[in-house]
Motif scaffolding. Structure first.
Motif, mmCIF file in Angstrom:
data_model
loop_
_atom_site.group_PDB
_atom_site.id
_atom_site.type_symbol
_atom_site.label_atom_id
_atom_site.label_comp_id
_atom_site.label_asym_id
_atom_site.label_seq_id
_atom_site.Cartn_x
_atom_site.Cartn_y
_atom_site.Cartn_z
ATOM 1 N N ALA A 26 0.843 -1.200 0.000
ATOM 2 C CA ALA A 26 0.000 0.000 0.000
ATOM 3 C C ALA A 26 0.875 1.245 0.000
ATOM 4 N N VAL A 27 0.462 2.197 -0.805
ATOM 5 C CA VAL A 27 1.119 3.502 -0.848
ATOM 6 C C VAL A 27 0.000 4.531 -0.760
ATOM 7 N N GLY A 28 0.101 5.452 0.189
ATOM 8 C CA GLY A 28 -0.983 6.404 0.378
ATOM 9 C C GLY A 28 -2.200 5.690 0.925
ATOM 10 N N ARG A 29 -3.358 6.193 0.581
ATOM 11 C CA ARG A 29 -4.616 5.592 1.059
ATOM 12 C C ARG A 29 -4.916 4.341 0.241
ATOM 13 N N SER A 30 -5.177 3.240 0.930
ATOM 14 C CA SER A 30 -5.438 1.976 0.231
ATOM 15 C C SER A 30 -6.861 1.957 -0.319
ATOM 16 N N PRO A 31 -7.151 1.038 -1.238
ATOM 17 C CA PRO A 31 -8.507 0.933 -1.784
ATOM 18 C C PRO A 31 -9.562 0.569 -0.733
ATOM 19 N N MET A 32 -9.144 0.008 0.390
ATOM 20 C CA MET A 32 -10.075 -0.387 1.446
ATOM 21 C C MET A 32 -10.273 0.716 2.491
ATOM 22 N N ASP A 48 -7.926 3.082 7.646
ATOM 23 C CA ASP A 48 -7.273 2.332 6.583
ATOM 24 C C ASP A 48 -6.642 1.091 7.208
ATOM 25 N N PRO A 49 -7.106 -0.110 6.832
ATOM 26 C CA PRO A 49 -6.574 -1.321 7.457
ATOM 27 C C PRO A 49 -5.110 -1.603 7.123
ATOM 28 N N THR A 50 -4.520 -0.840 6.186
ATOM 29 C CA THR A 50 -3.111 -1.046 5.865
ATOM 30 C C THR A 50 -2.189 -0.153 6.694
ATOM 31 N N ILE A 51 -2.739 0.698 7.537
ATOM 32 C CA ILE A 51 -1.891 1.490 8.429
ATOM 33 C C ILE A 51 -1.131 0.502 9.311
ATOM 34 N N PRO A 52 0.181 0.678 9.497
ATOM 35 C CA PRO A 52 0.912 -0.252 10.364
ATOM 36 C C PRO A 52 0.225 -0.393 11.720
ATOM 37 N N HIS A 53 0.095 -1.646 12.165
ATOM 38 C CA HIS A 53 -0.645 -1.918 13.391
ATOM 39 C C HIS A 53 -0.230 -3.234 14.026
ATOM 40 N N VAL A 54 -0.623 -3.402 15.270
ATOM 41 C CA VAL A 54 -0.472 -4.660 15.990
ATOM 42 C C VAL A 54 -1.876 -5.215 16.196
ATOM 43 N N ASP A 110 -14.144 -9.765 11.819
ATOM 44 C CA ASP A 110 -14.728 -8.552 12.400
ATOM 45 C C ASP A 110 -13.577 -7.858 13.118
ATOM 46 N N GLN A 111 -13.045 -6.819 12.488
ATOM 47 C CA GLN A 111 -11.860 -6.140 12.992
ATOM 48 C C GLN A 111 -12.237 -4.761 13.523
ATOM 49 N N VAL A 112 -11.751 -4.466 14.716
ATOM 50 C CA VAL A 112 -11.950 -3.167 15.341
ATOM 51 C C VAL A 112 -10.580 -2.521 15.458
ATOM 52 N N PHE A 113 -10.452 -1.304 14.954
ATOM 53 C CA PHE A 113 -9.188 -0.582 14.988
ATOM 54 C C PHE A 113 -9.320 0.608 15.926
ATOM 55 N N VAL A 114 -8.312 0.785 16.763
ATOM 56 C CA VAL A 114 -8.304 1.852 17.757
ATOM 57 C C VAL A 114 -6.888 2.416 17.825
ATOM 58 N N GLN A 115 -6.767 3.674 18.216
ATOM 59 C CA GLN A 115 -5.444 4.266 18.415
ATOM 60 C C GLN A 115 -5.173 4.398 19.899
ATOM 61 N N ASP A 116 -3.941 4.081 20.298
ATOM 62 C CA ASP A 116 -3.556 4.311 21.681
ATOM 63 C C ASP A 116 -3.322 5.814 21.871
ATOM 64 N N VAL A 164 -1.691 2.277 16.120
ATOM 65 C CA VAL A 164 -2.936 1.603 15.784
ATOM 66 C C VAL A 164 -2.907 0.165 16.313
ATOM 67 N N ILE A 165 -3.994 -0.206 16.978
ATOM 68 C CA ILE A 165 -4.176 -1.543 17.514
ATOM 69 C C ILE A 165 -5.435 -2.121 16.875
#
Length: 147
Positions: free
Chosen positions: A68-74, A81-87, A120-126, A131-132
């Motif tokens: 992914a480069v920039g904003r992903s299609p998803m 954006d689910p491609t943002i680096p995350h754990v 079913d993915q939930v994304f949150v920022q600390d 991103v978690i």
């Protein structure tokens, strides 16, 4: 009551999208680090990449390499954006986790069905912007022992 986190499942890393960049990533992670690819990675339109196992057959996690480069299609926005680096962490009950986030007034976003019919993915920022991802235990291929 805190969210019941059961396992560390994967760490998402961005890589380039071109064939050359994908080959460089595959070569580094497989040939240099010796990580084994998960052949069951679903096709995610517009997001090429690899899922790689880390660890032995009983205790393992994955690294998700996402082209992914920039904003992903998803992506829904720059933040969603689910491609943002995350754990990614597996939780005992994803609905209870969402209720806990709501009770604390913590903003999150979710995406369903991206990597499988039951995902079913939930994304949150600390508090520091990391991103978690939280997802229901048993709905990810990340743990080899669970397959």
């Amino acid at each position: 009551m805190p969210i019941k986190v059961l396992e560390l499942h994967h760490h998402g890393i961005r890589i380039g999208k071109t064939a050359e960049e994908l080959e460089k990533a595959q070569q580094f992670y497989s040939e240099v680090l010796g990580l084994q690819a998960d052949s069951g990675r679903p096709n995610i339109p517009g997001i090429p990449g690899f899922w790689l196992y880390v660890g032995d057959d009983k205790h393992t996690a994955q690294i998700h390499l996402m082209g992914a480069v920039g904003r992903s299609p998803m992506a829904r926005s720059d933040q969603e954006d689910p491609t943002i680096p995350h754990v990614a962490l597996a939780v005992e009950d994803i609905q209870e986790a969402q209720k806990e986030l709501d009770q604390h007034g913590i903003w999150y976003w979710r995406i369903q069905g991206l990597v499988g019919p039951y995902s079913d993915q939930v994304f949150v920022q600390d508090p520091f912007g990391n991103v978690i991802e939280l997802h229901q235990i048993g709905t990810c291929r990340c743990n080899k022992a669970a397959l």
